[in-house]
Write a protein that holds these residues in place. Structure first.
Motif, mmCIF file in Angstrom:
data_model
loop_
_atom_site.group_PDB
_atom_site.id
_atom_site.type_symbol
_atom_site.label_atom_id
_atom_site.label_comp_id
_atom_site.label_asym_id
_atom_site.label_seq_id
_atom_site.Cartn_x
_atom_site.Cartn_y
_atom_site.Cartn_z
ATOM 1 N N SER A 1 0.809 -1.216 0.000
ATOM 2 C CA SER A 1 0.000 0.000 0.000
ATOM 3 C C SER A 1 0.845 1.271 0.000
ATOM 4 O O SER A 1 0.356 2.339 -0.381
ATOM 5 N N LYS A 2 2.102 1.182 0.417
ATOM 6 C CA LYS A 2 2.985 2.342 0.408
ATOM 7 C C LYS A 2 3.351 2.768 -1.013
ATOM 8 O O LYS A 2 3.832 3.866 -1.227
ATOM 9 N N TYR A 3 3.153 1.868 -1.967
ATOM 10 C CA TYR A 3 3.508 2.159 -3.360
ATOM 11 C C TYR A 3 2.240 2.336 -4.195
ATOM 12 O O TYR A 3 2.140 1.796 -5.301
ATOM 13 N N LYS A 4 1.289 3.102 -3.684
ATOM 14 C CA LYS A 4 0.009 3.248 -4.369
ATOM 15 C C LYS A 4 0.181 3.946 -5.722
ATOM 16 O O LYS A 4 -0.316 3.475 -6.752
ATOM 17 N N LEU A 5 0.891 5.070 -5.735
ATOM 18 C CA LEU A 5 1.085 5.797 -6.990
ATOM 19 C C LEU A 5 1.888 4.990 -8.009
ATOM 20 O O LEU A 5 1.503 4.943 -9.189
ATOM 21 N N PRO A 6 3.004 4.347 -7.618
ATOM 22 C CA PRO A 6 3.693 3.499 -8.604
ATOM 23 C C PRO A 6 2.816 2.380 -9.140
ATOM 24 O O PRO A 6 2.898 2.040 -10.325
ATOM 25 N N PHE A 7 1.945 1.809 -8.297
ATOM 26 C CA PHE A 7 1.062 0.756 -8.763
ATOM 27 C C PHE A 7 0.046 1.298 -9.778
ATOM 28 O O PHE A 7 -0.315 0.606 -10.736
ATOM 29 N N ILE A 8 -0.413 2.527 -9.564
ATOM 30 C CA ILE A 8 -1.318 3.134 -10.546
ATOM 31 C C ILE A 8 -0.600 3.317 -11.880
ATOM 32 O O ILE A 8 -1.161 3.036 -12.954
ATOM 33 N N ALA A 9 0.665 3.761 -11.808
ATOM 34 C CA ALA A 9 1.444 3.906 -13.039
ATOM 35 C C ALA A 9 1.655 2.562 -13.723
ATOM 36 O O ALA A 9 1.575 2.456 -14.954
ATOM 37 N N VAL A 10 1.903 1.521 -12.921
ATOM 38 C CA VAL A 10 2.069 0.182 -13.487
ATOM 39 C C VAL A 10 0.775 -0.274 -14.160
ATOM 40 O O VAL A 10 0.798 -0.843 -15.262
ATOM 41 N N ALA A 11 -0.364 -0.030 -13.502
ATOM 42 C CA ALA A 11 -1.648 -0.436 -14.078
ATOM 43 C C ALA A 11 -1.897 0.264 -15.409
ATOM 44 O O ALA A 11 -2.343 -0.358 -16.384
ATOM 45 N N VAL A 12 -1.594 1.568 -15.474
ATOM 46 C CA VAL A 12 -1.779 2.305 -16.725
ATOM 47 C C VAL A 12 -0.878 1.753 -17.820
ATOM 48 O O VAL A 12 -1.304 1.545 -18.967
ATOM 49 N N CYS A 13 0.393 1.496 -17.481
ATOM 50 C CA CYS A 13 1.334 0.956 -18.467
ATOM 51 C C CYS A 13 0.911 -0.432 -18.943
ATOM 52 O O CYS A 13 1.049 -0.765 -20.130
ATOM 53 N N ILE A 14 0.404 -1.244 -18.017
ATOM 54 C CA ILE A 14 -0.034 -2.590 -18.400
ATOM 55 C C ILE A 14 -1.239 -2.514 -19.336
ATOM 56 O O ILE A 14 -1.329 -3.271 -20.316
ATOM 57 N N ILE A 15 -2.162 -1.600 -19.058
ATOM 58 C CA ILE A 15 -3.318 -1.434 -19.947
ATOM 59 C C ILE A 15 -2.853 -1.007 -21.337
ATOM 60 O O ILE A 15 -3.313 -1.547 -22.367
ATOM 61 N N ILE A 16 -1.940 -0.049 -21.396
ATOM 62 C CA ILE A 16 -1.431 0.406 -22.693
ATOM 63 C C ILE A 16 -0.729 -0.726 -23.422
ATOM 64 O O ILE A 16 -0.944 -0.950 -24.626
ATOM 65 N N SER A 17 0.118 -1.476 -22.705
ATOM 66 C CA SER A 17 0.854 -2.571 -23.328
ATOM 67 C C SER A 17 -0.080 -3.659 -23.835
ATOM 68 O O SER A 17 0.084 -4.155 -24.968
ATOM 69 N N SER A 18 -1.066 -4.041 -23.034
ATOM 70 C CA SER A 18 -1.976 -5.115 -23.428
ATOM 71 C C SER A 18 -2.859 -4.700 -24.599
ATOM 72 O O SER A 18 -3.032 -5.450 -25.566
ATOM 73 N N VAL A 19 -3.417 -3.498 -24.523
ATOM 74 C CA VAL A 19 -4.272 -3.020 -25.613
ATOM 75 C C VAL A 19 -3.467 -2.874 -26.896
ATOM 76 O O VAL A 19 -3.933 -3.226 -27.990
ATOM 77 N N ALA A 20 -2.236 -2.361 -26.775
ATOM 78 C CA ALA A 20 -1.389 -2.219 -27.963
ATOM 79 C C ALA A 20 -1.091 -3.573 -28.589
ATOM 80 O O ALA A 20 -1.067 -3.712 -29.817
ATOM 81 N N SER A 21 -0.851 -4.578 -27.751
ATOM 82 C CA SER A 21 -0.563 -5.909 -28.278
ATOM 83 C C SER A 21 -1.759 -6.489 -29.028
ATOM 84 O O SER A 21 -1.602 -7.083 -30.106
ATOM 85 N N VAL A 22 -2.964 -6.318 -28.462
ATOM 86 C CA VAL A 22 -4.159 -6.859 -29.112
ATOM 87 C C VAL A 22 -4.511 -6.062 -30.368
ATOM 88 O O VAL A 22 -4.815 -6.628 -31.421
ATOM 89 N N VAL A 23 -4.444 -4.742 -30.263
ATOM 90 C CA VAL A 23 -4.788 -3.906 -31.414
ATOM 91 C C VAL A 23 -3.792 -4.114 -32.550
ATOM 92 O O VAL A 23 -4.177 -4.119 -33.737
#
Length: 255
Positions: free
Chosen positions: A5-27
């Motif tokens: 929980s101390k890394y809330k902001l980095p985890f949000i950044a990771v989630a955004v990057c993962i969404i971009i990476s996954s969507v880019a791979s499928v698209v």
């Protein structure tokens, strides 16, 4: 969770990057059909082909791939920092707590078991934080994206795939449950073996004085064989998961 929980902001950044990476791979996988049907085949029928549209599409395709690569690089870098920082705090807290434990705890628990907490168990947590969490998020985003595309193209084929997923889920529950059971037994056997070796190495003089060599050898052989058997079963059930899922996937693809 209190460490993560101390890394809330980095985890949000990771989630955004993962969404971009996954969507880019499928698209990106959809670009091939568009390139062939809408840009390459029409050019074959033109006496003087105009490659401007194809060039724009190729540039867009390259941009999508580049965004996916950069997002993957970024979230892997952030997850490495999160994983190592989290494990450092866990080890510090474990060591500080161990200093407060009574001597009875160290007398009733083998040194190998205690050492295993700092080595094997911590390494398992590292794999969970740095690998399992990102892979779970990637799989979730990819499944949602692909599922939406599948419904768009064919509802009936989507139902066939859903049926295959149900079968895979039942197989995963069976095989994965056996794998988890034997991996737990493997860790317990590993702790017992490490503890026995540690005690024998530090108690060599006592072993020599009481002529305990042959008995110690027999005990070690039993522990070693027990660890080997549990490792074989754990690796077997863990190793067949991929091939079984691959074969079921091929069957579903054939259907």
């Amino acid at each position: 969770m209190q460490y993560i929980s101390k890394y809330k902001l980095p985890f949000i950044a990771v989630a955004v990057c993962i969404i971009i990476s996954s969507v880019a791979s499928v698209v990106a996988s959809r670009f091939l059909q568009t390139l062939i049907d809408d840009y390459i085949e029409p050019l074959l029928l033109q006496p003087v082909p105009n490659f401007s549209g194809l060039s724009r599409m190729l540039c867009l395709m390259a941009a999508v791939y580049l965004a996916g690569v950069l997002a993957t690089l970024l979230y892997n870098r952030i997850m490495a920092v999160i994983a190592q920082g989290t494990l450092k705090e866990i080890r510090d807290d474990m060591f500080a707590h161990m200093q407060t434990l009574p001597i009875k705890y160290f007398d009733t628990n083998g040194r190998g078991d205690i050492m295993s907490y700092y080595t094997n168990d911590i390494d398992t947590l590292r794999q969970m934080v740095s690998q399992s969490f990102p892979q779970l998020m990637i799989a979730a985003v990819s499944v949602l994206t692909v599922f939406s595309i599948m419904i768009y193209y064919s509802l009936w084929m989507t139902l066939v795939v859903i049926l295959g997923v149900v079968v895979m889920t039942l197989v995963i529950k069976k095989v994965g449950g056996s794998s988890a059971k034997y991996f737990i037994r493997q860790q317990l056997a590993l702790g017992r073996t490490e503890g026995f070796v540690e005690e024998m190495m530090h108690g060599q003089k006592v072993v020599k004085v009481f002529c305990h060599e042959e008995t110690g050898q027999e005990e070690f052989s039993w522990l070693n064989y027990d660890l080997r058997d549990k490792q074989i079963k754990a690796q077997f059930f863990g190793g067949i998961m991929g091939p079984v899922m691959g074969n079921l996937g091929q069957v579903g693809y054939s259907l």
